[in-house]
Design a protein around this motif. Structure first.
Motif, PDB file in Angstrom:
ATOM      1  N   VAL A  23      47.270  32.994  59.099  1.00 12.54           N
ATOM      2  CA  VAL A  23      48.047  33.469  57.958  1.00 12.54           C
ATOM      3  C   VAL A  23      49.370  32.715  58.013  1.00 12.54           C
ATOM      4  CG1 VAL A  23      49.230  35.440  56.919  1.00 12.54           C
ATOM      5  CG2 VAL A  23      46.967  35.745  57.906  1.00 12.54           C
ATOM      6  N   ASP A  24      49.717  32.107  56.882  1.00 17.34           N
ATOM      7  CA  ASP A  24      50.791  31.119  56.896  1.00 17.34           C
ATOM      8  C   ASP A  24      51.871  31.476  55.857  1.00 17.34           C
ATOM      9  OD1 ASP A  24      52.226  28.825  57.227  1.00 17.34           O
ATOM     10  OD2 ASP A  24      50.588  27.441  56.757  1.00 17.34           O
ATOM     11  N   HIS A  25      52.930  32.144  56.318  1.00 16.04           N
ATOM     12  CA  HIS A  25      54.064  32.494  55.444  1.00 16.04           C
ATOM     13  C   HIS A  25      53.623  33.197  54.154  1.00 16.04           C
ATOM     14  CE1 HIS A  25      56.967  30.437  57.967  1.00 16.04           C
ATOM     15  NE2 HIS A  25      56.059  29.486  58.104  1.00 16.04           N
ATOM     16  N   VAL A  26      53.052  34.361  54.324  1.00 10.45           N
ATOM     17  CA  VAL A  26      52.567  35.112  53.158  1.00 10.45           C
ATOM     18  C   VAL A  26      53.512  36.272  52.828  1.00 10.45           C
ATOM     19  CG1 VAL A  26      50.735  36.665  52.346  1.00 10.45           C
ATOM     20  CG2 VAL A  26      50.144  34.509  53.482  1.00 10.45           C
ATOM     21  N   SER A  27      53.870  36.392  51.571  1.00 11.04           N
ATOM     22  CA  SER A  27      54.686  37.513  51.095  1.00 11.04           C
ATOM     23  C   SER A  27      54.081  38.101  49.830  1.00 11.04           C
ATOM     24  CB  SER A  27      56.108  37.051  50.738  1.00 11.04           C
ATOM     25  OG  SER A  27      56.739  36.476  51.845  1.00 11.04           O
ATOM     26  N   PHE A  28      54.026  39.417  49.751  1.00  8.62           N
ATOM     27  CA  PHE A  28      53.684  40.096  48.503  1.00  8.62           C
ATOM     28  C   PHE A  28      54.015  41.574  48.667  1.00  8.62           C
ATOM     29  CE2 PHE A  28      49.883  40.401  51.098  1.00  8.62           C
ATOM     30  CZ  PHE A  28      49.418  41.684  50.878  1.00  8.62           C
ATOM     31  N   SER A  29      54.041  42.296  47.571  1.00  9.92           N
ATOM     32  CA  SER A  29      54.261  43.727  47.710  1.00  9.92           C
ATOM     33  C   SER A  29      53.289  44.481  46.828  1.00  9.92           C
ATOM     34  CB  SER A  29      55.701  44.088  47.380  1.00  9.92           C
ATOM     35  OG  SER A  29      56.019  43.595  46.110  1.00  9.92           O
ATOM     36  N   VAL A  30      53.068  45.732  47.206  1.00 12.03           N
ATOM     37  CA  VAL A  30      52.082  46.556  46.521  1.00 12.03           C
ATOM     38  C   VAL A  30      52.752  47.836  46.065  1.00 12.03           C
ATOM     39  CG1 VAL A  30      49.907  47.812  46.798  1.00 12.03           C
ATOM     40  CG2 VAL A  30      50.267  45.654  48.036  1.00 12.03           C
ATOM     41  N   GLU A  31      52.558  48.182  44.791  1.00 12.00           N
ATOM     42  CA  GLU A  31      53.102  49.443  44.307  1.00 12.00           C
ATOM     43  C   GLU A  31      52.032  50.512  44.303  1.00 12.00           C
ATOM     44  OE1 GLU A  31      55.974  49.763  41.001  1.00 12.00           O
ATOM     45  OE2 GLU A  31      55.767  47.582  40.976  1.00 12.00           O
ATOM     46  N   GLU A  32      52.491  51.749  44.394  1.00 11.01           N
ATOM     47  CA  GLU A  32      51.563  52.869  44.382  1.00 11.01           C
ATOM     48  C   GLU A  32      50.650  52.821  43.160  1.00 11.01           C
ATOM     49  OE1 GLU A  32      53.240  57.094  45.344  1.00 11.01           O
ATOM     50  OE2 GLU A  32      54.255  55.479  46.452  1.00 11.01           O
ATOM     51  N   GLY A  33      49.339  53.050  43.386  1.00 12.09           N
ATOM     52  CA  GLY A  33      48.408  53.161  42.269  1.00 12.09           C
ATOM     53  C   GLY A  33      47.855  51.847  41.744  1.00 12.09           C
ATOM     54  N   GLU A  34      48.159  50.734  42.402  1.00  9.38           N
ATOM     55  CA  GLU A  34      47.631  49.457  41.932  1.00  9.38           C
ATOM     56  C   GLU A  34      46.160  49.284  42.323  1.00  9.38           C
ATOM     57  OE1 GLU A  34      50.009  45.738  41.376  1.00  9.38           O
ATOM     58  OE2 GLU A  34      50.963  46.490  43.199  1.00  9.38           O
ATOM     59  N   PHE A  35      45.440  48.417  41.591  1.00 10.91           N
ATOM     60  CA  PHE A  35      44.081  48.011  41.953  1.00 10.91           C
ATOM     61  C   PHE A  35      44.108  46.493  42.123  1.00 10.91           C
ATOM     62  CE2 PHE A  35      39.493  49.504  41.588  1.00 10.91           C
ATOM     63  CZ  PHE A  35      38.985  48.389  42.225  1.00 10.91           C
ATOM     64  N   ILE A  36      44.112  46.071  43.377  1.00 12.52           N
ATOM     65  CA  ILE A  36      44.310  44.656  43.684  1.00 12.52           C
ATOM     66  C   ILE A  36      43.047  44.086  44.315  1.00 12.52           C
ATOM     67  CG2 ILE A  36      45.655  43.024  45.087  1.00 12.52           C
ATOM     68  CD1 ILE A  36      47.955  44.973  44.992  1.00 12.52           C
ATOM     69  N   ALA A  37      42.688  42.855  43.949  1.00 10.22           N
ATOM     70  CA  ALA A  37      41.588  42.175  44.640  1.00 10.22           C
ATOM     71  C   ALA A  37      42.164  41.067  45.496  1.00 10.22           C
ATOM     72  CB  ALA A  37      40.606  41.598  43.642  1.00 10.22           C
ATOM     73  N   LEU A  38      41.584  40.904  46.674  1.00 12.43           N
ATOM     74  CA  LEU A  38      41.992  39.827  47.575  1.00 12.43           C
ATOM     75  C   LEU A  38      40.784  38.925  47.741  1.00 12.43           C
ATOM     76  CD1 LEU A  38      43.970  38.602  49.660  1.00 12.43           C
ATOM     77  CD2 LEU A  38      43.222  40.343  51.280  1.00 12.43           C
ATOM     78  N   ILE A  39      40.916  37.670  47.285  1.00 15.60           N
ATOM     79  CA  ILE A  39      39.776  36.757  47.391  1.00 15.60           C
ATOM     80  C   ILE A  39      40.160  35.502  48.154  1.00 15.60           C
ATOM     81  CG2 ILE A  39      38.689  37.622  45.280  1.00 15.60           C
ATOM     82  CD1 ILE A  39      39.639  35.215  43.764  1.00 15.60           C
ATOM     83  N   GLY A  40      39.159  34.775  48.632  1.00  9.72           N
ATOM     84  CA  GLY A  40      39.391  33.550  49.380  1.00  9.72           C
ATOM     85  C   GLY A  40      38.116  33.167  50.099  1.00  9.72           C
ATOM     86  N   HIS A  41      37.973  31.876  50.444  1.00 15.83           N
ATOM     87  CA  HIS A  41      36.764  31.420  51.140  1.00 15.83           C
ATOM     88  C   HIS A  41      36.663  32.075  52.520  1.00 15.83           C
ATOM     89  CE1 HIS A  41      39.170  28.786  53.777  1.00 15.83           C
ATOM     90  NE2 HIS A  41      39.916  28.593  52.702  1.00 15.83           N
ATOM     91  N   THR A  42      35.502  31.971  53.166  1.00 18.41           N
ATOM     92  CA  THR A  42      35.373  32.534  54.512  1.00 18.41           C
ATOM     93  C   THR A  42      36.360  31.802  55.424  1.00 18.41           C
ATOM     94  OG1 THR A  42      33.496  31.052  54.843  1.00 18.41           O
ATOM     95  CG2 THR A  42      32.985  33.362  54.499  1.00 18.41           C
ATOM     96  N   GLY A  43      37.078  32.562  56.221  1.00 16.42           N
ATOM     97  CA  GLY A  43      38.052  31.942  57.115  1.00 16.42           C
ATOM     98  C   GLY A  43      39.392  31.639  56.451  1.00 16.42           C
ATOM     99  N   SER A  44      39.648  32.175  55.271  1.00 23.04           N
ATOM    100  CA  SER A  44      40.911  31.864  54.587  1.00 23.04           C
ATOM    101  C   SER A  44      42.062  32.752  55.055  1.00 23.04           C
ATOM    102  CB  SER A  44      40.735  32.007  53.076  1.00 23.04           C
ATOM    103  OG  SER A  44      40.388  33.340  52.758  1.00 23.04           O
ATOM    104  N   GLY A  45      41.750  33.770  55.847  1.00 27.32           N
ATOM    105  CA  GLY A  45      42.809  34.623  56.378  1.00 27.32           C
ATOM    106  C   GLY A  45      42.855  36.025  55.789  1.00 27.32           C
ATOM    107  N   LYS A  46      41.899  36.342  54.915  1.00 31.21           N
ATOM    108  CA  LYS A  46      41.895  37.652  54.251  1.00 31.21           C
ATOM    109  C   LYS A  46      41.814  38.799  55.254  1.00 31.21           C
ATOM    110  CE  LYS A  46      37.966  37.121  52.054  1.00 31.21           C
ATOM    111  NZ  LYS A  46      37.370  35.859  52.464  1.00 31.21           N
ATOM    112  N   SER A  47      40.827  38.690  56.160  1.00 27.82           N
ATOM    113  CA  SER A  47      40.605  39.796  57.084  1.00 27.82           C
ATOM    114  C   SER A  47      41.770  39.963  58.046  1.00 27.82           C
ATOM    115  CB  SER A  47      39.314  39.587  57.861  1.00 27.82           C
ATOM    116  OG  SER A  47      38.233  39.515  56.971  1.00 27.82           O
TER     117      SER A  47
END
Lengths: 281, 283
Positions: A23-47
């Motif tokens: 995971v390389d310098h990642v920033s984001f924020s999540v507000e209450e009640g959002e429905f967010i998808a996280l996508i990326g190739h296998t090994g992209s750092g999602k997990s």
């Protein structure tokens, strides 16, 4: 702000001279009640990234705040964090272990030290949230179909009443109807105010359900945008091992053939409307 | 010529109670007959628990029938001895690539099968090289399998199978854990092997859009075979598919919706290009 991820990095080899960042310098924020998808190739750092959110991994640098508090701080109550931020792993049904479904779902509340009645009340509520049939509460979880097993496993997390539900590939290996069932459960939970973060390889599922998409590539967060924006860059998505939903390609094809259609369309329903519009129907 | 012949196959998973008596029997496959021709690319669809995997596992003797008979290249699979002659004829690729890889390098992993067959070194090396080439993984011969993507790992598993020179490859949801590009890699590799090497492919999946290029689709429901036909034919029967807890690819569904709304489109549209071309003709 419910969750804030600030400039986090993670490397599995911190001693190396030039460590490779999962995971390389990642920033984001999540507000209450959002429905967010996280996508990326296998090994992209999602997990790796989602494991920061409930404190299973500590970032090498940067910080993760839950309601403004740094979850990696000394003395931070991780046990409560893990109840508030429920993480459903891939193939969660492999973790079912009790003799009955009801007992299995009670396991979380039991570990929270709740009295027996409260445990069962919560378990039953969670099972009804995932629309698990009451007639099967006393069945062995191992005798259920694939889709039901998975719903029982998700109920086990919901029984701890999380504010945030993170699901890692919740539809992998399910038939089309089972996929739709699980995703509708997610949508219902979201309608009730639970924040949902869905990790998925299925662009069609993501397009249908998420209102915001985070795209990871080689450890970096390269998009944080609504679906229409992300999928209209389908060329870029293909370069990084992903794709757009099939209907987006239909709209692109029509556009190329001279039709005056919008191309930021990514569900069957919307595509139908748009095509009928240009045909004057 | 029929390479696989399944005759009235029944498979029951039996459960024993504490005294060892039979308590319950679950009929996973319930009287299925199916023939597959040599060189065919056949897809099996079906809801979770419909019996697809159970059916496929009879072809290379991972399971033996409760009733009925399965022939593979003329061998009666349940009775044929030695059993490895059956398994060599038809290999199986599973869902999770990580569970199938055992070598510390790609080359070593691919050599594992033929080595166990007692193939002499020189021939072994040649087979590994050729198999990696065919699976499109030659460039990764000396890599560690751990560092490969999901799609690449599955292709290493495919190469490992090719090195044993099977006539049939059975694939049990080989793409379930892969990202879109990985899925495409695996699917394209299998179509190529089918076309160029004449390998018979039996492909099980829950992704409808993966089977539009198959020669034939069979659909299972509650242990029974309920549909059997070319993709175009099967995917034009949307209502029946839904009764089987399945659906059609997005493009097919979109075309059907447009047709219902009054556009003069054919049934069973299978690809993006097909739909775009059909719409262009209406302009």
């Amino acid at each position: 702000m419910q969750i804030e991820v600030k400039d986090v990095c993670y490397t599995y080899t911190p001693e190396a001279e030039q460590p490779k960042f999962a995971v390389d310098h990642v920033s984001f924020s999540v507000e209450e009640g959002e429905f967010i998808a996280l996508i990326g190739h296998t090994g992209s750092g999602k997990s790796t990234l989602i494991q920061f959110l409930d404190g299973l991994l500590k970032p090498t640098s940067g910080e993760v705040l839950f309601h403004g508090e740094n979850v990696a701080a000394k003395g931070y109550d991780l046990k409560t964090l893990r109840q508030k931020v429920g993480l459903v792993f891939q193939y969660p049904e492999y973790q079912l272990f009790e003799t009955t479904v009801l007992k299995d779902v009670c396991y979380g509340p039991k570990n929270m030290g709740l009295p027996k009645e409260e445990q069962e009340a919560r378990a039953k509520e969670a099972l009804s949230l995932v629309r698990f049939p009451e007639a099967s509460y006393e069945k062995s979880p191992f005798d259920l179909s694939g889709g039901r097993k998975r719903r029982a496993a998700i109920a086990g997390i919901l029984a701890m009443k999380p504010e945030v539900l993170i699901l890692d590939e919740p539809t992998a290996g399910l038939d089309p109807e089972g996929r739709e069932d699980i995703l509708n459960v997610c949508r219902n939970l979201n309608d009730q105010g639970i924040t949902v973060i869905l990790v998925s390889h299925s662009m069609e599922d993501v397009a249908e359900y998420a209102k915001r998409i985070l795209v990871m590539n080689q450890g970096k967060l390269i998009y944080d945008a609504p679906p229409e924006k992300v999928f209209s860059d389908w060329r870029k998505l293909e370069e990084i091992g992903l794709s757009a939903p099939e209907v987006t390609y239909v709209m692109e094809g029509l556009r190329k053939a001279g039709f005056d259609v919008r191309t930021d369309v990514f569900t069957v329903e919307k595509a139908k409307e748009e095509i009928l519009r240009v045909f004057g129907k | 010529m029929n390479i696989i012949e399944i005759l009235n196959l029944v498979h029951e998973y039996r459960e024993l109670d504490e005294e060892g008596n039979e308590a319950e029997a679950l009929r996973a496959v319930d009287g299925v007959s199916l023939t597959v021709e040599e060189g065919e690319f056949i897809a099996i669809l079906g809801h979770n628990g419909s019996g697809k995997s159970t059916l496929a596992k009879h072809v290379n003797a991972l399971l033996t029938p409760t009733e009925g008979t399965v022939y593979l290249s003329g061998m009666n699979v349940a009775e044929h001895k030695p059993i490895w002659e059956v398994r060599r004829e038809a290999g199986m690729i599973f869902q999770n690539p990580d569970n199938q890889i055992i070598g510390t390098s790609v080359e070593e992993d691919v050599a594992f099968g033929p080595e166990n067959m007692g193939i002499p070194t020189e021939e072994l090396l040649k087979r590994v090289e050729v198999s990696l080439e065919k699976a499109g993984m030659a460039a990764y011969r000396l890599h560690s399998p751990n560092k490969l993507s999901g799609g690449q790992k599955q292709r290493v598993a495919i190469a490992g199978m090719l090195a044993m020179r099977p006539k049939v490859i059975l694939m049990d949801e080989p793409t379930a854990m892969l990202d879109p590009v990985g899925r495409k890699e695996v699917l394209e590799t299998m179509h190529e092997l089918n076309r160029q090497e004449g390998i018979t492919v039996v492909f099980i999946t829950h992704y409808m859009e993966e089977v539009v290029d198959a020669d034939r689709i069979v659909v299972m429901k509650d242990g029974k075979l309920v549909m059997n036909g070319a993709p175009r034919e099967v995917f034009s029967r949307l209502e029946e598919l839904e009764e089987c807890h399945l659906t059609a690819p997005e493009v097919t569904r979109l075309a059907a919706e447009l047709k219902k709304a009054g556009l003069d489109l054919p049934d069973g549209v299978l690809s993006v290009d097909e739909l775009v071309n059909a719409l262009c003709r209406l302009k």
